[in-house]
Design a protein around this motif. Structure first.
Motif, PDB file in Angstrom:
ATOM      1  N   LEU A 246      10.099  42.716 -12.587  1.00 46.37           N
ATOM      2  CA  LEU A 246       9.376  42.558 -11.407  1.00 46.37           C
ATOM      3  C   LEU A 246       9.029  40.986 -11.327  1.00 46.37           C
ATOM      4  CD1 LEU A 246       8.690  43.456  -8.880  1.00 46.37           C
ATOM      5  CD2 LEU A 246       6.517  44.274  -9.891  1.00 46.37           C
ATOM      6  N   TRP A 247       8.562  40.647 -12.348  1.00 46.91           N
ATOM      7  CA  TRP A 247       7.853  39.157 -12.421  1.00 46.91           C
ATOM      8  C   TRP A 247       9.036  38.199 -11.843  1.00 46.91           C
ATOM      9  CZ3 TRP A 247       4.103  36.338 -11.152  1.00 46.91           C
ATOM     10  CH2 TRP A 247       4.092  35.031 -11.554  1.00 46.91           C
ATOM     11  N   HIS A 248      10.237  38.376 -12.623  1.00 49.95           N
ATOM     12  CA  HIS A 248      11.460  37.677 -12.254  1.00 49.95           C
ATOM     13  C   HIS A 248      11.706  37.723 -10.570  1.00 49.95           C
ATOM     14  CE1 HIS A 248      15.091  35.460 -12.828  1.00 49.95           C
ATOM     15  NE2 HIS A 248      15.584  36.293 -11.742  1.00 49.95           N
ATOM     16  N   GLU A 249      11.310  38.695  -9.647  1.00 54.65           N
ATOM     17  CA  GLU A 249      11.389  38.718  -8.566  1.00 54.65           C
ATOM     18  C   GLU A 249      10.088  38.102  -7.813  1.00 54.65           C
ATOM     19  OE1 GLU A 249      14.004  39.918  -6.871  1.00 54.65           O
ATOM     20  OE2 GLU A 249      15.059  39.934  -8.979  1.00 54.65           O
ATOM     21  N   LEU A 250       9.122  38.445  -8.532  1.00 55.10           N
ATOM     22  CA  LEU A 250       7.869  37.734  -7.573  1.00 55.10           C
ATOM     23  C   LEU A 250       7.513  36.357  -8.020  1.00 55.10           C
ATOM     24  CD1 LEU A 250       5.254  40.878  -8.442  1.00 55.10           C
ATOM     25  CD2 LEU A 250       6.597  40.286  -6.504  1.00 55.10           C
ATOM     26  N   ARG A 251       7.640  35.606  -9.153  1.00 51.90           N
ATOM     27  CA  ARG A 251       7.520  34.389  -9.319  1.00 51.90           C
ATOM     28  C   ARG A 251       7.970  33.470  -8.436  1.00 51.90           C
ATOM     29  NH1 ARG A 251      11.035  31.768 -13.922  1.00 51.90           N
ATOM     30  NH2 ARG A 251       8.807  30.987 -14.413  1.00 51.90           N
ATOM     31  N   SER A 252       7.402  32.247  -8.556  1.00 55.25           N
ATOM     32  CA  SER A 252       7.843  31.057  -7.751  1.00 55.25           C
ATOM     33  C   SER A 252       7.929  31.359  -6.081  1.00 55.25           C
ATOM     34  CB  SER A 252       9.021  30.474  -8.145  1.00 55.25           C
ATOM     35  OG  SER A 252       8.546  30.099  -9.739  1.00 55.25           O
ATOM     36  N   ARG A 253       7.217  32.342  -5.637  1.00 55.25           N
ATOM     37  CA  ARG A 253       7.314  32.819  -4.139  1.00 55.25           C
ATOM     38  C   ARG A 253       8.847  33.228  -3.851  1.00 55.25           C
ATOM     39  NH1 ARG A 253       2.773  30.968  -0.975  1.00 55.25           N
ATOM     40  NH2 ARG A 253       1.623  29.452  -2.100  1.00 55.25           N
ATOM     41  N   ARG A 254       9.413  33.867  -4.909  1.00 55.25           N
ATOM     42  CA  ARG A 254      10.944  34.220  -4.448  1.00 55.25           C
ATOM     43  C   ARG A 254      10.977  35.498  -3.613  1.00 55.25           C
ATOM     44  NH1 ARG A 254      13.170  34.062 -10.761  1.00 55.25           N
ATOM     45  NH2 ARG A 254      13.312  31.639 -10.981  1.00 55.25           N
ATOM     46  N   LEU A 255       9.760  36.359  -3.739  1.00 56.39           N
ATOM     47  CA  LEU A 255      10.047  37.369  -2.809  1.00 56.39           C
ATOM     48  C   LEU A 255       9.292  37.123  -1.437  1.00 56.39           C
ATOM     49  CD1 LEU A 255      10.389  40.421  -2.625  1.00 56.39           C
ATOM     50  CD2 LEU A 255       8.150  40.973  -3.378  1.00 56.39           C
ATOM     51  N   ASP A 256       9.939  36.818  -0.570  1.00 55.75           N
ATOM     52  CA  ASP A 256       9.611  36.560   0.911  1.00 55.75           C
ATOM     53  C   ASP A 256       8.589  35.677   0.754  1.00 55.75           C
ATOM     54  OD1 ASP A 256      10.147  37.446   3.471  1.00 55.75           O
ATOM     55  OD2 ASP A 256       8.377  38.734   3.616  1.00 55.75           O
ATOM     56  N   ARG A 257       8.656  34.591   0.075  1.00 54.96           N
ATOM     57  CA  ARG A 257       7.589  33.480   0.225  1.00 54.96           C
ATOM     58  C   ARG A 257       6.209  33.927  -0.188  1.00 54.96           C
ATOM     59  NH1 ARG A 257       9.384  28.510   1.521  1.00 54.96           N
ATOM     60  NH2 ARG A 257       7.635  28.058   2.369  1.00 54.96           N
ATOM     61  N   ILE A 258       5.919  35.138  -0.903  1.00 56.12           N
ATOM     62  CA  ILE A 258       4.751  35.683  -1.150  1.00 56.12           C
ATOM     63  C   ILE A 258       4.339  34.849  -2.448  1.00 56.12           C
ATOM     64  CG2 ILE A 258       3.294  37.635  -1.547  1.00 56.12           C
ATOM     65  CD1 ILE A 258       5.509  38.962   0.261  1.00 56.12           C
ATOM     66  N   LYS A 259       3.035  34.526  -2.398  1.00 56.43           N
ATOM     67  CA  LYS A 259       2.427  34.046  -3.699  1.00 56.43           C
ATOM     68  C   LYS A 259       2.142  35.177  -4.798  1.00 56.43           C
ATOM     69  CE  LYS A 259       0.463  30.868  -6.776  1.00 56.43           C
ATOM     70  NZ  LYS A 259       1.420  30.596  -7.662  1.00 56.43           N
ATOM     71  N   PHE A 260       2.280  35.447  -5.967  1.00 51.22           N
ATOM     72  CA  PHE A 260       1.830  36.289  -6.820  1.00 51.22           C
ATOM     73  C   PHE A 260       1.166  35.520  -8.114  1.00 51.22           C
ATOM     74  CE2 PHE A 260       3.808  39.383  -3.962  1.00 51.22           C
ATOM     75  CZ  PHE A 260       2.979  40.622  -4.450  1.00 51.22           C
ATOM     76  N   ARG A 261       0.216  36.041  -8.772  1.00 52.80           N
ATOM     77  CA  ARG A 261       0.047  35.532 -10.129  1.00 52.80           C
ATOM     78  C   ARG A 261       0.110  36.815 -11.033  1.00 52.80           C
ATOM     79  NH1 ARG A 261      -5.857  33.777  -9.693  1.00 52.80           N
ATOM     80  NH2 ARG A 261      -5.436  33.115 -11.834  1.00 52.80           N
ATOM     81  N   ARG A 262       0.420  36.572 -12.228  1.00 53.98           N
ATOM     82  CA  ARG A 262       0.349  37.957 -13.107  1.00 53.98           C
ATOM     83  C   ARG A 262      -0.467  37.742 -14.194  1.00 53.98           C
ATOM     84  NH1 ARG A 262       4.836  36.071 -17.818  1.00 53.98           N
ATOM     85  NH2 ARG A 262       4.291  33.888 -17.692  1.00 53.98           N
ATOM     86  N   GLN A 263      -1.062  39.060 -14.749  1.00 58.64           N
ATOM     87  CA  GLN A 263      -2.036  39.086 -15.748  1.00 58.64           C
ATOM     88  C   GLN A 263      -3.393  38.665 -15.425  1.00 58.64           C
ATOM     89  OE1 GLN A 263      -1.404  41.836 -17.420  1.00 58.64           O
ATOM     90  NE2 GLN A 263       0.959  41.911 -17.476  1.00 58.64           N
ATOM     91  N   VAL A 264      -3.541  38.877 -14.220  1.00 56.63           N
ATOM     92  CA  VAL A 264      -4.953  38.018 -13.704  1.00 56.63           C
ATOM     93  C   VAL A 264      -6.411  38.878 -14.149  1.00 56.63           C
ATOM     94  CG1 VAL A 264      -6.057  37.093 -11.768  1.00 56.63           C
ATOM     95  CG2 VAL A 264      -3.609  37.008 -11.801  1.00 56.63           C
ATOM     96  N   PRO A 265      -7.222  38.192 -14.853  1.00 55.27           N
ATOM     97  CA  PRO A 265      -8.433  38.990 -15.023  1.00 55.27           C
ATOM     98  C   PRO A 265      -9.139  39.099 -13.754  1.00 55.27           C
ATOM     99  CG  PRO A 265      -8.188  36.846 -16.639  1.00 55.27           C
ATOM    100  CD  PRO A 265      -7.159  36.954 -15.444  1.00 55.27           C
ATOM    101  N   ILE A 266      -9.760  40.357 -13.406  1.00 58.49           N
ATOM    102  CA  ILE A 266     -10.614  40.491 -12.305  1.00 58.49           C
ATOM    103  C   ILE A 266     -11.769  41.627 -12.869  1.00 58.49           C
ATOM    104  CG2 ILE A 266     -10.752  41.698 -10.083  1.00 58.49           C
ATOM    105  CD1 ILE A 266      -7.722  41.020  -9.584  1.00 58.49           C
TER     106      ILE A 266
END
Length: 123
Positions: free
Chosen positions: A28-48
């Motif tokens: 999934l990260w391969h699809e989400l990284r660098s705004r690859r998915l519909d130009r949407i910005k995602f971060r991974r493993q984020v402390p909240i």
């Protein structure tokens, strides 16, 4: 969302999770990284708060979690989701198998939830 100070142990834990992602998380990260998915910005493993979210789109206040079978009917996940929701996030959960068998469907669902902030996760 203003930057929050993350305690060093939590930061180290998040970094270790980034290095040791499951196969489903990695795919999934391969699809989400660098705004690859519909130009949407995602971060991974984020402390909240006291948790680390698998993937986060801060703009849409959407957390995407990829779960193995140990998460089925998990009381811990229920409490975790309640805490994250109290912070203004929606938590969208997929099983590992969903990602591995139907990555396109998972990505389409994520796009729909990012684009329509009124949608509420089903589990």
């Amino acid at each position: 969302m203003p930057h929050q100070s993350v305690p060093p142990p939590k930061r180290q834990f998040a970094r270790s999770l980034r290095r040791e992602m499951t196969e489903a998380e990695d795919r999934l990260w391969h699809e989400l990284r660098s705004r690859r998915l519909d130009r949407i910005k995602f971060r991974r493993q984020v402390p909240i708060g006291k948790y680390v979210a698998d993937f986060v789109c801060l703009e849409a206040r959407l957390i995407v979690e990829i779960d193995g079978s140990q998460h089925a009917d998990s009381a811990h996940d229920f409490l975790r989701d309640a805490d994250l929701k109290s912070r203004g996030f929606r938590v969208l959960r997929f099983w590992n198998d969903d990602v591995l068998r139907d990555l396109n469907g998972v990505c389409d669902t994520i796009i729909a939830y990012v684009r329509d902030t009124s949608l509420q996760p089903w589990r």
